[in-house]
Design an enzyme around this catalytic site. Structure first.
Site, PDB file in Angstrom:
ATOM      1  N   CYS A 593      18.841  19.711 -11.199  1.00 44.82           N
ATOM      2  CA  CYS A 593      18.908  19.863 -12.779  1.00 44.82           C
ATOM      3  C   CYS A 593      19.645  18.524 -13.203  1.00 44.82           C
ATOM      4  O   CYS A 593      19.517  18.411 -14.214  1.00 44.82           O
ATOM      5  CB  CYS A 593      19.910  20.972 -12.764  1.00 44.82           C
ATOM      6  N   ASP A1557     -25.569  -8.233  16.475  1.00 45.46           N
ATOM      7  CA  ASP A1557     -25.821  -9.071  15.182  1.00 45.46           C
ATOM      8  C   ASP A1557     -26.584 -10.377  15.399  1.00 45.46           C
ATOM      9  O   ASP A1557     -27.587 -10.584  14.728  1.00 45.46           O
ATOM     10  CB  ASP A1557     -24.483  -9.495  14.406  1.00 45.46           C
TER      11      ASP A1557
END
Length: 1792
Positions: A593, A1557
């Site tokens: 609060c 690759d």
């Protein structure tokens, strides 16, 4: 502790002198006596200490502040050294003065110690502050005539003065005095409690000293001796004489012994006596204290004393109170020992001190003795009386040092630093219940005493089904009531650069937070970077939020792209920072609060700590989740009755929940004042604590609340009784209200005998929750707004919380207890006061006759709304100051692309103008999105101005004036006359100045005007000067310095004066073209001086020639007029000066290269180079024709200028801009700087209004700066939002039904029967596979799931070895290694005896749907998950899927995989056999390519060249990937010799990706390097392959040869296929079959391959497609972009239904049809061109999907919209606006 030895004095001092009238104390005829007594000044000690602390915050009192800090540190150090029994008695304290308010401490066992320490602190603080404050008296205490005296603990204070050579030394020496006083008090306490035990109640006990008046010392001593003998009193307990004077004897001893003495002694029983307030213990007792006691206090080996001894020594004599002689100590520690010994063991004989002072005065031969005191006292009075004896040759008088402390501060000097600053609140905004959409409506609710509760609205949840007052139904609320914001879904999404989809998914409280932040900033007059405190990097956001209702309930029903960013709390303030570009901190704070006010506290701390200079702070709460209502009801928090909070009511039964969003803008007070802000209120202090001792975690505690309040009042240096109002938490609970009121009355309304409220000091209390409910996280911010409004309205609104009677738990004596505004909240509190009152002096008033009022918006709807709001404001406030209004709307507002600016001198005229603009708002065009239009400065020549001028700008503008004065000084320094008389109004307008003055004045005015325009942020991109004005143009272009410009102009003018006759020639302006002039001149002679326009010609000649020619031309109907110039320039009259002028320019001037293009009327061209302008040019420009027409036309033809530019004339009157308009009929805008006969400010206001509306950015703050002291920020209407409703409705009742164990039990049963439940986790780990999270094996079926972190070193290096667009990209060879690793692991797990290796495994059907790009931030993980499974391994097939994983490890496996593939188990021998037939074909093609290379037809490339080209086109490989040693390339066919490189980095691989690759990326090389592909405009990437098999292992250092031929597919010419063959010797050992590449426009490269964590969301970007996957890890590209591995592109995503958006009721008109030149029309042209369709096909009802606009084309069009039209959108544009009408309406509304 106090050792007082005389009766407390109540008489006024005899002689006083105020500090303000003190004569100089350096006068040798006067003696200074410093008296430091043993009693506090008679002022209220709380008030005095509070004032001293307050003064220490002042920047003038740095030494006072240092002393307080040093003394506090010293006492804290001493407290830490105390034994626990004493240490626990002393509470924590912020400063030593904080202890003043601890009454229990000061009246307790250590009261004497604390008071003794405080006495020294107060005396020394007052003494230091006095000398810092005084402008007349200086610190000169080391003259021979000065001396010091003291009594009791005050004697210690004299040490600091005696040993300090300067005032700057006193903070340190004073702190040591305070330390000694504290130690002395502790010693006396400890010794005295041995002599007599403390009282059982812990109170101060009885006095240890009595004064016996009219007694004789000898008689007293005799009686004491007899008493002791009779009682057989122990030596240490004897009563003794502690002090003597002429009129009394003071006796001291244990209190019980003293009482006994006066009871039984005949001598004392009948005598009058006075108990002294000495409760700390015994002093002046030689029979009690020893040398060891002294040593325990004055430790000469302590570091602090050693330091003082090393550099200081006693300088001013101090008289001992026992014998009246000066102490003889030579060191600081020695002096302390003397005094401590004196206090502990020696008797006080004040008469000896008086005699010592008199003797000192006699020795120094003074005429006056000035006794400095801390208010009056008997010893000081006795001393002055003695000094005033008639027998003495001098007089004595007192000077009180205390009055400076209590005086009001004469003028504000500002705080000493940020930590001492007050915090100003300068803006506020809100969305609160009851329709309070602004603070005005909120005040109406408060002032009318309204309670705005209502039933839960239908847009939150169904209150009928979700509320059950009986409490029987599960998960329901007991109350249906709350306080709610009206239409919380309203939002202007495009204004905040949010798509409709993002807006719907963003929590409405976060949306309203950014809206109120904008409004509050607008009301605060915030403009980014306007002042030091508004620098973007010095602004932070702070918001309280205690719930996530919308995320938990509303958007959780359909989780989308913005579920996290739109719903998580941290993104609320972060979004505000992002939108406004604040780079200060952003905090989301949850303290339940108190969140809203705790946030204000944190923001204050940020300002006090110097972390920020401006804070945007507040709270937010929008209630949509019924769970919170149910939970709070069950916890007995909520009231069941129909009302807001019943604060302080006898039937208060809980609070009423409430919505609310509130924002305030905060700065340090001095910054707010410097920024000319409106100060709504000032925060003096803030604090937060916790009710740790409460009975439960939800229960308040009055004691803790009171402690907090006292703490912040102490920080603020505020007396609680000065507080007149307390805004309380006031939730409306019995316990909470009672505890809180108790804490308030204890602090602010005490009933003590010494401190209570007077009748004229009423205390009022209030609580806003009684009006608008408890907003939880926004409650504190709401109450703060209430108090700010009270300060504004100067009214306390009625409290409406008491519906019946007052809470019976409240104190019964409130009436008896009869707040600077104090604002107090739960356990966070702040202290507020009103802002400073500012008045405008006559000298500050704005004298400008005309003012600019600006209105702008981001859309036409808002532009109309803003105009309407301002018109209504003016109609309601017809007497508003245009001065303030102009300042507010220009300098204190952000300006958007739809702009209107009006220059006006009266409100009625302004209203008419605004209404006119309102009528035409629908056709209003915004400024270009490409940026501000470029500016041309055109410089006026001679003949346009009055002969003498009175320039208001010279009078009012410091910038223009200082420039003119500087240029005038340059003129005079070069021997020319002053130009100021020609511009300052010293002469009448027709007064003729010498030509030198006139010409120099013109050029200097133009140079100063340029400086003025540039100070407003307006700078030219091109310059052109007419005749004499060209000199100024050359200076602005950087060719000539200001000094050289003045030199040339002045020298030329003097040559003309010397060699040419004034008045012999004239210049004639004719309104006709040259051809027409020539035809009508009838042969009369003339020279052409200027060709200014198509029909503007200036001729030169002798007077007689020009008069005759004028007569002839006028008879022919032509208009002519003679120019008011002394000479006929550009004619034969100037011939006599040309040679000398050229020589002067050649020798006296330095020509520099131009910084700007110069349009040359002499050459009729644009000058860019450094050689054209030279001495010859200067000479020719004087003599030859000014061809202004040809020059401008040439610049137009070269595109140096165009119709879009703004032309500003720099000169005394607009001449040239008229020429420009005649040459360029469609020019955007031309404006003057000055106009002859018109107030400069009027002309400038009109021109600035025009250029501002055209899009030129003007520094309005600088424009208003000369008058800012007389300007005020008005609270005018805020922005008119183009709101629509964005709301995701909670549907059904699942919030009620979810509370069961159905899903829990189902999960348990599923887990129990799952083979995964008991499966062990494997230790499998490689460089690319990091963790097995699940695995299961049953018979021939199995499944393995692994996760990997791309940020791990080996994985990251593998990705960064394959860079595209500057980012590390996961190549398909990485996927291959992972696939082979898992394929082998699965097979080995199911078939442990299998001898297969990866050469026996084929990776087939690899499909890469999303490319993986390594993020830039390596500090957080980037996770992927890969699974492999087979239902039957004997079938020879296993299936793989790749998924993204969130950073916290949550897999997105329920979404479409980003990569898929299959493992097919075979044998290497079969693979090798199948490739034998193709071997001769492959070798044949390799030989053919080799021959083509030898013939020079094919390209043979080396390793370095190949990879250089590869990197240039697309992929930059790391060294270990660069295996191709040479490449032969021809068209789409190539072969390469390959050598694999070893892994020097030690990774763990199955088949290293750089091996794969190296042998396979030849295909990618062909597709991105070959000249058969348009690689300039396109790039190619692979979405996967059909099959990859390696029948022989690839090894480090192995030599291989690769071959590939790519061919386009018949179905799609943008897709290519090829097979890569890998040979080792004469054998094919591997094949990548069906490798696929797709061609994409290069414009998409940045979009595809940018790390997700550094992508910049577009400012106007739309949301992703509904249902589209959102991942921080993957880039939404069509494929993984490894060149060695192919994949099919994804299918177009079908266009979803648009997000439902509700317009306001007034916003229902159909959009106008797009004009052919509108942004919408241009955008549709672009779409038609890209889609290769006719524009006529784009009818309103046509969907883009039906036209073939797929996801790829969407990306291309989005990129071209950005590049060509400046419109930034995402690739989902056509999903958000699926039809032509949708797109056109949106573009018309926001970009037209």
């Amino acid at each position: 502790m106090d050792w007082t030895t005389e009766t407390p004095n109540t008489e006024p001092s005899l002689v006083t002198a105020t500090p303000s009238t003190t004569e100089s104390l350096v006068d040798p005829a006067k003696m200074k006596v410093g008296y430091f007594g043993n009693e506090f000044p008679h002022d209220d000690l709380h008030d005095l200490s509070r004032r001293l602390y307050n003064w220490s915050k002042d920047r003038q009192h740095t030494l006072l502040a240092t002393f307080i800090n040093e003394a506090t540190a010293a006492v804290r150090q001493e407290v830490r050294l105390l034994p626990a029994t004493l240490r626990t008695l002393i509470p924590p304290f912020e400063t030593i003065f904080s202890l003043v308010s601890h009454a229990d401490l000061r009246h307790g066992p250590l009261g004497g110690c604390i008071d003794g320490m405080l006495l020294c602190a107060v005396q020394l603080a007052t003494f230091i502050g006095y000398y810092e404050d005084s402008t007349e008296d200086t610190f000169h205490w080391h003259n021979a005539d000065a001396c010091l005296a003291g009594l009791g603990t005050g004697l210690l204070s004299t040490v600091a003065v005696s040993v300090s050579p300067t005032l700057a030394d006193m903070p340190v020496t004073g702190a040591e005095v305070v330390r000694m006083a504290f130690r002395l008090g502790i010693l006396v306490h400890e010794v005295s409690r041995i002599l007599q035990a403390p009282t059982s109640d812990g109170g101060p006990g009885d006095s240890w000293a009595y004064v016996v008046p009219d007694a004789v010392a000898d008689d007293v001593q005799s009686e004491l001796d007899a008493f002791h003998d009779a009682k057989k009193t122990p030596e240490s307990s004897k009563v003794f004489i502690s002090a003597l004077s002429r009129t009394s004897v003071t006796i001291s001893g244990p209190p019980t012994r003293l009482k006994d003495l006066f009871l039984v002694s005949d001598y004392f029983r009948d005598r009058r006596f006075v108990p002294l307030p000495v409760y700390g213990g015994l002093c002046h007792a030689s029979h009690v204290y020893t040398k060891e006691h002294v040593d325990s206090i004055v430790n000469t080996e302590s570091s602090s004393l050693v330091s003082l001894d090393s550099r200081l020594a006693p300088r001013v004599p101090i008289f001992a109170t026992s014998n009246g002689k000066p102490y003889s100590a030579k060191t600081v520690s020695g002096l302390f020992r003397n005094i401590v010994e004196e206090l502990l063991t020696q008797r006080i004989e004040w008469d000896n001190v008086i005699e010592g002072v008199i003797q000192h005065a006699k020795c120094t031969a003074v005429s006056e003795a000035l006794v400095l005191t801390f208010r009056t006292s008997l010893p000081a009075r006795d001393l002055v009386e003695a000094l005033n004896s008639e027998s003495l040759p001098f007089k004595g008088r007192t000077q009180d040092l205390v009055p400076w402390v209590t005086k009001p501060q004469a003028e504000p000097r500002g705080p000493r630093g940020a930590q001492q600053a007050k915090i100003a609140i300068v803006g506020m905004s809100c969305r609160l219940p009851g329709g309070a959409d602004d603070t005005g409506k909120f005040w109406e609710i408060l002032n009318q005493g309204l309670d705005v509760h209502k039933k839960v609205p239908a847009d939150r949840f169904d209150v009928e089904t979700h509320c059950d007052p009986s409490g029987e139904r599960l998960n329901t609320s007991l109350t249906p009531y709350g306080c709610f914001i009206d239409e919380p879904g309203l939002f202007d999404a495009p204004f905040f650069n949010m798509s409709p989809r993002e807006a719907v998914q963003t929590d409405p409280m976060q949306r309203l937070a950014i809206v109120t932040a904008y409004e509050a900033l607008e009301r605060a007059g915030y403009v980014a970077n306007r002042t030091a405190s508004t620098k973007l990097h010095r602004i932070g956001t702070f918001y309280g939020q205690a719930s996530d209702d919308y995320r938990e309930v509303n958007t959780a029903q359909e989780i989308g792209t913005y579920f996290i960013t739109g719903g998580c709390r941290a993104f609320g303030p972060g979004r505000i920072n992002y939108f406004f570009k604040f780079s200060g901190p952003s905090y989301s704070i949850d303290t339940a609060c108190s969140s809203g006010l705790a946030t204000i506290h944190v923001a204050c701390n940020s300002l006090w700590n110097g972390d920020t200079d401006m804070a945007v702070a507040g709270g937010m709460n929008v209630l949509t989740n019924s769970d919170a209502f149910a939970g709070l009801s069950k916890g007995h928090f909520l009231s069941k009755t129909p009302n807001a909070c019943k604060t302080w009511d006898c039937e208060a039964d809980g609070y009423c929940r409430a919505d609310g969003v509130a924002t305030v803008i905060m700065k340090r007070l001095e910054d707010a004042e410097a920024d000319n802000d409106n100060i709504l209120g000032v925060i003096l202090a803030a604090g937060t604590n916790h009710s740790a001792n409460a009975v439960s975690i939800t229960h308040p505690h009055a004691g803790h609340q009171a402690d907090l309040t006292r703490e912040i009042l102490s920080k603020a240096a505020i007396d609680p009784l000065d507080v007149s109002y307390v805004e309380m938490h006031g939730t409306g609970t019995q316990a909470g209200d009672a505890q809180e009121i108790q804490s308030v009355v204890d602090v602010f309304a005490p009933l003590s005998s010494t401190k209570r409220r007077a009748t004229k000091q009423p205390l009022y209390i209030g609580a806003v929750k009684a009006n608008v409910g408890h907003g939880e996280a926004v409650a504190g911010s709401t109450a703060l707004l209430k108090v700010l409004l009270m300060l504004q309205k100067k009214t306390i609104p009625p409290h409406v919380g008491i519906k019946n009677a007052i809470n019976p738990g409240f104190p019964k004596d409130l009436d008896k207890r009869n707040l600077h505004i104090a604002y107090h909240r739960g356990n966070t509190s702040i202290v507020l006061e009103e802002g400073p009152v500012r008045s405008i002096q006559d000298s500050d008033k704005d004298t400008r006759p005309m003012h600019v009022v600006a209105v702008s918006a981001k859309s036409k709807v808002s532009l109309k709304g803003n105009l309407q709001r301002l018109i209504h404001y003016l109609e309601a406030n017809p007497d508003v100051s245009l001065t303030h209004l102009g300042y507010t709307t220009t300098a204190r507002r952000h300006h958007h692309n739809h702009r209107i600016a009006v220059s006006t001198s009266a409100v009625p005229h302004l209203v008419r103008q605004l209404n006119s603009h309102l009528q035409s708002a629908d056709t209003h065009k915004p400024i270009p999105s490409t940026g501000a239009p470029p500016v041309v400065f055109v410089f006026t020549g001679q003949g346009a101005a009055h002969r003498s001028m009175n320039l208001e700008l010279f009078r009012d503008s410091p910038c223009f004036r200082s420039q003119m004065l500087y240029l005038d000084s340059l003129c005079q320094s070069q021997g020319f006359p002053s130009i100021i008389p020609a511009v300052d109004g010293s002469y009448p307008q027709d007064h003729t100045h010498p030509p030198t003055v006139t010409q120099l004045a013109l050029v200097c005015i133009e140079l100063a005007l340029v400086a003025y325009w540039e100070s407003l942020g307006v700078r030219p991109e091109v310059v052109v000067g007419h005749s004499l004005g060209e000199y100024a143009a050359l200076h602005v272009a950087g060719v000539l310095s200001a000094a050289d410009t003045i030199y040339l102009v002045g020298q030329r003018a003097r040559m003309l004066e010397r060699k040419c006759q004034i008045g012999s020639h004239k210049m004639l302006a004719v309104r006709a073209a040259l051809d027409e002039v020539q035809s009508k001149a009838n042969g009369k002679p003339f020279e052409v001086a200027c060709l200014n326009g198509p029909k503007d010609t200036v001729l030169s000649g002798t007077v007689s020639e020009m008069e005759a020619l004028a007569e002839e031309l006028e008879q022919s109907g032509l208009k002519c007029y003679h120019l008011d110039v002394a000479f006929a320039f550009h004619s034969a009259q100037t011939d006599p000066i040309l040679q000398e002028l050229e020589e002067t320019a050649q020798t006296g001037v330095l020509f520099q290269p131009p910084r700007l293009p110069i349009i040359s009327p002499l050459l009729a061209k644009v000058i860019f180079d450094e050689k054209t302008v030279n001495a010859k040019y200067i000479c020719r420009a004087t003599r030859e024709t000014v061809n202004f027409v040809a020059a401008v036309e040439k610049a137009l033809a070269m595109s140096t200028v165009d119709e879009t530019m703004v032309w500003i004339e720099i000169g005394p009157h607009p001449v040239c801009v008229g020429f420009v308009r005649s040459i360029m009929s469609t020019v955007n805008m031309t404006v003057p700087s000055f106009r002859r006969g018109e107030n400069n400010w009027q002309t400038l206001s009109q021109s600035l209004a025009a250029v501002h509306a055209a899009g030129v950015e003007v520094d309005w703050n600088e424009f208003h700066r000369p008058f800012e002291h007389g300007l005020r920020l008005l609270d005018i209407p805020t922005y008119a939002w183009n709101n629509k409703t964005y709301w995701h409705q909670y549907n059904g009742d699942w919030a009620l039904t979810k509370g069961n164990n159905f899903y829990d039990s189902k999960k348990k049963s599923a887990a129990a029967g799952s083979p995964l439940a008991a499966a062990p986790v494997s230790s499998l780990r490689t460089s690319l596979v990091h963790r097995v999270i699940e695995e299961s094996f049953s018979g021939t079926a199995g499944k393995v799931i692994v996760q990997s972190d791309m940020m791990q070193a080996d994985f990251l290096a593998a990705a960064w070895g394959h860079q595209m667009n500057g980012a590390g990209v996961v190549t398909s060879s990485i996927h291959a290694d992972i696939a082979w690793t898992l394929g082998k692991y699965l097979l080995d797990s199911l078939k442990p005896n299998s001898r297969k290796s990866v050469v026996d495994m084929e990776i087939s059907n690899l499909v890469v749907r999303e490319g993986l790009v390594a993020q830039k931030n390596r500090s957080v993980p980037q996770l992927i998950q890969v699974s492999i499974s087979t239902a039957d391994v004997d079938s020879g097939v296993a299936y793989l899927e790749w998924h993204n994983v969130t950073n916290d490890g949550v897999s997105l496996a329920d979404q479409e995989p980003i990569v898929t593939a299959q493992i097919r188990y075979g044998t290497a021998g079969d693979y090798l056999s199948s490739w034998v037939p193709a071997l001769h074909l492959v070798q044949g093609r390799i030989e053919a390519l080799s021959q083509l290379a030898d013939d020079g037809i094919a390209n043979r490339l080396s390793n370095s060249m190949a990879y250089l080209l590869f990197a240039d086109r697309l992929v930059d490989y790391a060294d270990r990937y660069r295996g191709m040693q040479s490449v032969v390339l021809h068209g789409l066919e190539a072969f390469a010799d390959v050598k694999t490189k070893p892994d020097d980095e030690g990774g763990v691989w199955t088949v290293p990706p750089f091996f794969i690759d190296s042998v396979c990326h030849l295909a990618g090389f062909v597709m991105n390097v070959s000249d058969a592909i348009d690689t300039k405009n396109n790039f190619c990437v692979t979405p996967g392959w059909g099959s990859l098999r390696m029948a022989r292992p690839l090894v480090a250092g192995g030599r291989y040869r690769s071959y590939v031929k790519m061919i386009p597919t018949a179905e799609d010419p943008t897709v290519y296929l090829g097979d890569v063959y890998v040979l080792e010797g004469d054998e094919i050992i591997g094949v990548m079959q069906g490798m696929k590449f797709r061609r994409y426009p290069r414009v998409l490269l940045n979009r595809f391959f940018t790390p997700a964590d550094i992508k910049n969301p577009a400012s106007g970007s739309m949301s992703c497609a509904k249902g589209a996957r959102s991942s921080a890890q993957s880039t939404k590209s069509p494929a993984n972009v490894a060149e060695s591995v192919p994949t099919p592109a994804p299918a177009p995503v079908p266009a979803p239904e648009p997000v439902p958006v509700q317009r306001n009721k007034q916003d229902t008109a159909a959009p106008p049809v797009a004009a052919s030149d509108s942004t919408a029309a241009k955008a549709l042209d672009l779409v038609a061109a890209e889609a290769a369709i006719e524009l006529s096909d784009l009818q309103d009802d046509v969907s883009f999907a039906s036209l073939g606009v797929d996801s790829l084309m969407s990306l291309v069009i989005a990129e071209k919209l950005r590049q060509q039209l400046g419109i930034t959108v995402s690739g989902s544009l056509f999903l958000e606006y699926p039809t032509v009408r949708d797109l056109r309406v949106w573009l018309d509304e926001y970009y037209s």
